[in-house]
Design a protein around this motif. Structure first.
Motif, PDB file in Angstrom:
ATOM      1  N   ILE A  13       3.527  -1.537   3.625  1.00  0.00           N
ATOM      2  CA  ILE A  13       3.267  -0.200   3.116  1.00  0.00           C
ATOM      3  C   ILE A  13       4.553   0.399   2.545  1.00  0.00           C
ATOM      4  CG2 ILE A  13       1.399   0.167   4.772  1.00  0.00           C
ATOM      5  CD1 ILE A  13       3.276   2.050   6.334  1.00  0.00           C
ATOM      6  N   ASP A  14       4.375   1.377   1.685  1.00  0.00           N
ATOM      7  CA  ASP A  14       5.493   2.121   1.117  1.00  0.00           C
ATOM      8  C   ASP A  14       5.162   3.603   1.260  1.00  0.00           C
ATOM      9  OD1 ASP A  14       7.705   3.046  -0.195  1.00  0.00           O
ATOM     10  OD2 ASP A  14       7.166   2.263  -2.168  1.00  0.00           O
ATOM     11  N   VAL A  15       5.891   4.275   2.110  1.00  0.00           N
ATOM     12  CA  VAL A  15       5.638   5.685   2.399  1.00  0.00           C
ATOM     13  C   VAL A  15       6.409   6.529   1.386  1.00  0.00           C
ATOM     14  CG1 VAL A  15       5.794   7.507   4.144  1.00  0.00           C
ATOM     15  CG2 VAL A  15       5.335   5.131   4.836  1.00  0.00           C
ATOM     16  N   VAL A  16       5.692   7.330   0.602  1.00  0.00           N
ATOM     17  CA  VAL A  16       6.349   8.080  -0.463  1.00  0.00           C
ATOM     18  C   VAL A  16       7.101   9.294   0.059  1.00  0.00           C
ATOM     19  CG1 VAL A  16       4.698   7.309  -2.187  1.00  0.00           C
ATOM     20  CG2 VAL A  16       4.295   9.460  -0.990  1.00  0.00           C
ATOM     21  N   GLU A  17       6.698   9.796   1.228  1.00  0.00           N
ATOM     22  CA  GLU A  17       7.364  10.968   1.785  1.00  0.00           C
ATOM     23  C   GLU A  17       7.225  10.944   3.299  1.00  0.00           C
ATOM     24  OE1 GLU A  17       7.560  15.818   1.061  1.00  0.00           O
ATOM     25  OE2 GLU A  17       5.829  14.680   0.373  1.00  0.00           O
ATOM     26  N   ALA A  18       8.308  11.172   4.007  1.00  0.00           N
ATOM     27  CA  ALA A  18       8.285  11.187   5.464  1.00  0.00           C
ATOM     28  C   ALA A  18       7.320  12.252   5.965  1.00  0.00           C
ATOM     29  CB  ALA A  18       9.685  11.447   6.011  1.00  0.00           C
ATOM     30  N   GLY A  19       6.631  11.952   7.061  1.00  0.00           N
ATOM     31  CA  GLY A  19       5.702  12.927   7.607  1.00  0.00           C
ATOM     32  C   GLY A  19       4.906  12.358   8.757  1.00  0.00           C
ATOM     33  N   GLU A  20       3.882  13.117   9.140  1.00  0.00           N
ATOM     34  CA  GLU A  20       3.011  12.720  10.242  1.00  0.00           C
ATOM     35  C   GLU A  20       1.751  12.068   9.687  1.00  0.00           C
ATOM     36  OE1 GLU A  20       4.040  13.131  13.423  1.00  0.00           O
ATOM     37  OE2 GLU A  20       5.882  13.925  12.527  1.00  0.00           O
ATOM     38  N   TYR A  21       1.358  10.962  10.312  1.00  0.00           N
ATOM     39  CA  TYR A  21       0.214  10.180   9.851  1.00  0.00           C
ATOM     40  C   TYR A  21      -0.666   9.802  11.040  1.00  0.00           C
ATOM     41  CZ  TYR A  21       2.813   9.724   5.478  1.00  0.00           C
ATOM     42  OH  TYR A  21       3.481   9.992   4.314  1.00  0.00           O
TER      43      TYR A  21
ATOM     44  N   TYR B   8       0.846  -1.189   0.000  1.00  0.00           N
ATOM     45  CA  TYR B   8       0.000   0.000   0.000  1.00  0.00           C
ATOM     46  C   TYR B   8       0.883   1.240   0.000  1.00  0.00           C
ATOM     47  CZ  TYR B   8      -3.812  -3.163   1.064  1.00  0.00           C
ATOM     48  OH  TYR B   8      -4.727  -4.178   1.007  1.00  0.00           O
ATOM     49  N   GLU B   9       0.789   2.002  -1.091  1.00  0.00           N
ATOM     50  CA  GLU B   9       1.566   3.232  -1.190  1.00  0.00           C
ATOM     51  C   GLU B   9       0.807   4.335  -0.464  1.00  0.00           C
ATOM     52  OE1 GLU B   9       3.707   4.202  -4.929  1.00  0.00           O
ATOM     53  OE2 GLU B   9       2.497   6.042  -4.870  1.00  0.00           O
ATOM     54  N   VAL B  10       1.426   4.942   0.525  1.00  0.00           N
ATOM     55  CA  VAL B  10       0.752   5.957   1.335  1.00  0.00           C
ATOM     56  C   VAL B  10       1.567   7.246   1.324  1.00  0.00           C
ATOM     57  CG1 VAL B  10      -0.266   4.180   2.809  1.00  0.00           C
ATOM     58  CG2 VAL B  10       1.866   5.251   3.503  1.00  0.00           C
ATOM     59  N   GLY B  11       0.889   8.345   1.601  1.00  0.00           N
ATOM     60  CA  GLY B  11       1.558   9.631   1.708  1.00  0.00           C
ATOM     61  C   GLY B  11       1.417  10.512   0.487  1.00  0.00           C
TER      62      GLY B  11
ATOM     63  N   LEU C 159       1.557   9.383  14.134  1.00  0.00           N
ATOM     64  CA  LEU C 159       2.634   8.422  13.953  1.00  0.00           C
ATOM     65  C   LEU C 159       3.616   9.000  12.941  1.00  0.00           C
ATOM     66  CD1 LEU C 159       3.471   5.327  14.463  1.00  0.00           C
ATOM     67  CD2 LEU C 159       2.244   4.853  12.342  1.00  0.00           C
ATOM     68  N   HIS C 160       4.878   9.088  13.290  1.00  0.00           N
ATOM     69  CA  HIS C 160       5.864   9.591  12.333  1.00  0.00           C
ATOM     70  C   HIS C 160       6.375   8.419  11.497  1.00  0.00           C
ATOM     71  CE1 HIS C 160       8.898  12.108  10.504  1.00  0.00           C
ATOM     72  NE2 HIS C 160       9.744  11.102  10.667  1.00  0.00           N
ATOM     73  N   LEU C 161       6.249   8.573  10.175  1.00  0.00           N
ATOM     74  CA  LEU C 161       6.703   7.533   9.260  1.00  0.00           C
ATOM     75  C   LEU C 161       7.793   8.087   8.360  1.00  0.00           C
ATOM     76  CD1 LEU C 161       3.292   5.944   8.144  1.00  0.00           C
ATOM     77  CD2 LEU C 161       4.846   5.142   9.924  1.00  0.00           C
ATOM     78  N   PRO C 162       8.942   7.440   8.310  1.00  0.00           N
ATOM     79  CA  PRO C 162       9.952   7.823   7.317  1.00  0.00           C
ATOM     80  C   PRO C 162       9.548   7.306   5.953  1.00  0.00           C
ATOM     81  CG  PRO C 162      10.697   5.915   8.531  1.00  0.00           C
ATOM     82  CD  PRO C 162       9.392   6.322   9.149  1.00  0.00           C
ATOM     83  N   SER C 163      10.203   7.754   4.915  1.00  0.00           N
ATOM     84  CA  SER C 163       9.886   7.254   3.581  1.00  0.00           C
ATOM     85  C   SER C 163      10.424   5.837   3.409  1.00  0.00           C
ATOM     86  CB  SER C 163      10.475   8.182   2.516  1.00  0.00           C
ATOM     87  OG  SER C 163      11.885   8.210   2.628  1.00  0.00           O
ATOM     88  N   GLY C 164       9.814   5.102   2.484  1.00  0.00           N
ATOM     89  CA  GLY C 164      10.292   3.758   2.172  1.00  0.00           C
ATOM     90  C   GLY C 164       9.341   2.667   2.611  1.00  0.00           C
ATOM     91  N   GLU C 165       9.659   1.426   2.192  1.00  0.00           N
ATOM     92  CA  GLU C 165       8.822   0.280   2.526  1.00  0.00           C
ATOM     93  C   GLU C 165       9.023  -0.131   3.972  1.00  0.00           C
ATOM     94  OE1 GLU C 165       8.865  -2.956  -0.194  1.00  0.00           O
ATOM     95  OE2 GLU C 165       8.556  -1.701  -1.974  1.00  0.00           O
ATOM     96  N   GLN C 166       7.925  -0.495   4.622  1.00  0.00           N
ATOM     97  CA  GLN C 166       7.948  -0.885   6.032  1.00  0.00           C
ATOM     98  C   GLN C 166       6.684  -1.670   6.356  1.00  0.00           C
ATOM     99  OE1 GLN C 166       7.615   3.162   8.223  1.00  0.00           O
ATOM    100  NE2 GLN C 166       8.147   3.614   6.095  1.00  0.00           N
TER     101      GLN C 166
END
Length: 728
Positions: A524-532, A476-479, A573-580
């Motif tokens: 998931i794959d976060v396209v850009e670090a941020g708050e979620y 799931y690509e998020v962000g 939740l702070h998520l960095p970019s990338g798959e996780q």
């Protein structure tokens, strides 16, 4: 209507099929790019077409394609199910390579690095549009408008009358038959692209169950004497045929017949589906006989079957004065061949870095020149893992229920009985020329053919597994700012822990939240670090309280408190970019234990921060008449609403006929607005580039429509706010 590109067209260069017509030298030049229209019908099978000999249902417009062009008699799918068929059609590759290996359960997402036929045609100057059932991914980054299509209009699955459609990330409420709505939009797309090459992909979701059609069509076939099931099925078929007809008519009236290639096929074998009024009861034996009694032939198997009745499809291709009408071709061909045929026909090379194709162009066959290696071709098919839980599948070496290979007139079927309760593998070999109904297994008598094809299946499957692209769960690509809330369908999990299990009543709801540590994991794959923030929708016990979850990845952990409102949102939740891996884990089942009865929806919301200056924050539209505010509407989660609440219509805002209505777009940072475009259903009616971005309209007729205000930031990010209006 401001449609830039809507439909997938199929092109064939004039020099390739010049044997039938030599006129119009301009079309023989390298500048000529034919249009392509591709009809794909859901669960249609092979028997309910009058051209194929059905003596009870008339399909004059499908027949127009068949009679006006060529018919392939040995044209196969390579999975016999919606999502796998679409994956192979769009990529020219066996579906297992593309990431699609089922119809739900997070197994129906086309890998993001796959190149679609629309990607290539668009890059070659085509307008591209997809109209109908998508089923190649369930979040924004996987939808058609991000897979090479300029325009994507897709209905909520299997709601055939009043419904909602998603249109380039905007929701539109509709009344009346959905197939009529889509057919009209295809016609409009053709009108807008008369002077530009186009590709129109029309995956019609009829006749997938539940069978439903307008009452007048149902009554027409009931009065003839048909059962309810068959009457509604025939009504659906007449409706889809009528809409094919209006598209064919527009091609002719626009003078595009000699410039347009038209293809028709089915995605699956015939289904004994259930009627809308029978609470899920499928056709009984008498109703199946009533339907199949009109077929010219009744092959073995049906929907999702590895036998001929589930894997073969009618395939017609028409191009006026280029493909000779009435031609029949008996070469072994299939859905993976459409992609390379389109490219060769359009004179477009395959991109250098494109993933390996499995399909072969049949363009030369249409010109009477079969390639020398075609007779030795092998064509593979397999069934999916529908309703088999992930934890029961060894994804490193899956026990596939059935795999088949076609070679010349032979077909070998390998059946693994593991999921039928036996740890055995069995084989069936058929000579389809002598035995088209697959009645006599000749494996024992044709040992050389059997041994060779058995080895071919093993080699093919081992190659698929070695690539490492098959049998993965959805990522799931998020962000993405254009999807601020990404829907995560619970059945797309990559791991379950504790007592969590699917509900007995739904494959998409999960129960068993009774023990600490019970959890679901998603890739998931976060396209850009941020708050979620993670939102969930659940069902709780009456007066429940105090259930608590942890939501975490490898990088951060937050709490989510589930109260009694059946909806809850986590802390940031702070998520960095990338798959996780995103894990939702029950920490405390509540005061009495097991307070959460089931989990139904998960949405990952991206929260704009101070630094996110390129994002329009809190977009709103206010609708006014004079000094009265009729209503204010805020940004929603269009894809999430489409996926999770698609069957619901938006609440109506009532407006008096003749009143002037002022639309006022607003947001917290108006300096970030580039444009605001106003849509009435699927039609753009205004694009405003200067403040205050307001728009006035007056409706003099009684009508209902969806109004979307699409905000585009100066950095190009689009978000829409909608209202559903009833002019009375």
């Amino acid at each position: 209507m401001i449609y830039k590109n809507l439909l997938p067209l199929i092109c064939i260069s004039a020099t390739q099929i010049s044997g039938y017509s030599q006129n119009n030298q301009a079309r023989n030049s390298g500048d000529f790019k034919p249009n392509v229209i591709l009809f794909l019908i859901d669960d249609f099978g092979y028997g309910d077409i009058s051209y194929e000999g059905n003596n009870r249902i008339k399909t004059p417009n499908i027949d127009r394609i068949a009679q006006g062009g060529a018919r392939f008699t040995r044209f196969y799918q390579c999975a016999g199910a919606s999502a796998p068929t679409r994956a192979s059609l769009l990529t020219g590759r066996y579906h297992l390579r593309t990431g699609v290996w089922d119809v739900h359960n997070g197994r129906d997402f086309l890998h993001r690095d796959e190149t679609t036929i629309a990607d290539i045609l668009k890059s070659a100057g085509y307008s591209t549009g997809a109209f109908g059932k998508w089923h190649s991914g369930k979040t924004w980054s996987y939808f058609s408008w991000n897979r090479g299509f300029d325009i994507g209009i897709h209905p909520v699955l299997y709601r055939y009358m009043q419904s909602r459609l998603i249109f380039n990330n905007k929701l539109v409420n509709t009344m009346g038959p959905v197939e009529d709505v889509l057919g009209n939009e295809v016609v409009e797309f053709i009108k807008q692209n008369r002077s530009n090459p186009f590709f129109a992909y029309v995956p019609i979701q009829s006749v997938h169950e539940p069978f439903n059609c307008p009452e007048e069509l149902f009554r027409k076939y009931k009065e003839i004497g048909h059962s309810d099931h068959v009457a509604r099925l025939y009504g659906m078929i007449e409706l889809l045929d009528n809409n094919i007809g209006k598209i064919l008519d527009e091609v002719e009236q626009s003078g595009l017949s000699e410039k347009t290639i038209i293809m028709f096929l089915s995605d699956d074998g015939p289904s004994p589906g259930f009627d809308i009024s029978y609470s899920g009861r499928r056709m009984n034996e008498n109703e199946i006989k009533e339907r199949s009694g009109a077929w010219r032939r009744v092959l073995r198997g049906g929907k999702a079957s590895i036998y001929e009745g589930g894997s073969i499809t009618p395939f017609y291709i028409m191009w006026k004065n280029r493909i000779k009408p009435g031609g029949e071709y008996h070469q072994l061909t299939g859905i993976i061949d459409i992609f390379p045929t389109i490219l060769e026909a359009c004179g477009i090379p395959l991109p250098e870095k494109n993933l390996k194709l499995d399909g072969m162009s049949f363009l030369s066959i249409l010109n009477g020149k079969e390639p020398s290696d075609w007779a030795e071709r092998k064509y593979f098919d397999n069934t999916n893992f529908y309703r088999i839980p992930l934890e029961k599948i060894d994804r490193e070496r899956p026990r596939v229920r059935e795999i088949s290979v076609h070679y010349r007139n032979y077909k070998l079927i390998r059946t693994d009985r593991f999921y039928y309760g036996k740890d055995t593998v069995e084989y069936e070999l058929y000579d389809l020329e002598a035995d088209p109904f697959e009645k006599e297994n000749i494996a024992d008598r044709n040992t050389d053919i059997f041994s060779g094809l058995k080895l071919s299946i093993d080699q093919w499957f081992n190659e698929i597994l070695k690539e490492g692209r098959a049998y993965r769960q959805a990522v799931y690509e998020v962000g993405n700012w254009e999807e601020r809330g990404t829907p995560v369908n619970p059945d797309g999990y990559s791991k379950l822990s504790g007592n969590v299990r699917k509900s007995n009543n739904s494959d998409f709801i999960f129960e068993g939240w009774t023990a600490n540590g019970s959890s679901m994991t998603f890739d998931i794959d976060v396209v850009e670090a941020g708050e979620y923030e993670i939102g969930i929708t659940f069902r709780s016990k009456p007066d429940s309280r105090d259930a608590e979850f942890f939501v975490f990845t490898e990088y951060d952990t937050v709490k989510l408190l589930a109260g009694k409102d059946d909806q809850a949102v986590s802390e940031k939740l702070h998520l960095p970019s990338g798959e996780q891996h995103l894990i939702i884990q029950l920490e405390n089942p509540g005061l009495n234990g097991g307070e959460i009865e089931s989990l139904k929806e998960i949405i990952i919301n991206r929260i704009p921060g101070i630094k996110d200056t390129g994002v329009i924050k809190n977009p709103v539209i206010a609708l006014k008449t004079g000094n009265q505010i009729l209503g204010k509407f805020t940004l929603g989660n269009d894809v999430a609403d489409f996926m999770f609440r698609g069957g619901m219509s938006d609440e109506l805002l009532r407006v008096r006929k003749g009143d002037e209505v002022l639309i006022v777009p607003e947001c917290d940072n108006p300096e970030s607005i580039g444009t605001v475009e106003i849509f009435k259903d699927f039609k753009s009616v205004a694009k405003i580039s200067n403040p205050p971005y307001a728009f006035r309209f007056t409706s003099e007729t009684t009508e209902r429509f969806t109004l979307n205000a699409e905000f585009t930031s100066k950095t190009g990010i689009k978000n829409s706010v909608r209202a559903y209006l009833s002019v009375e």
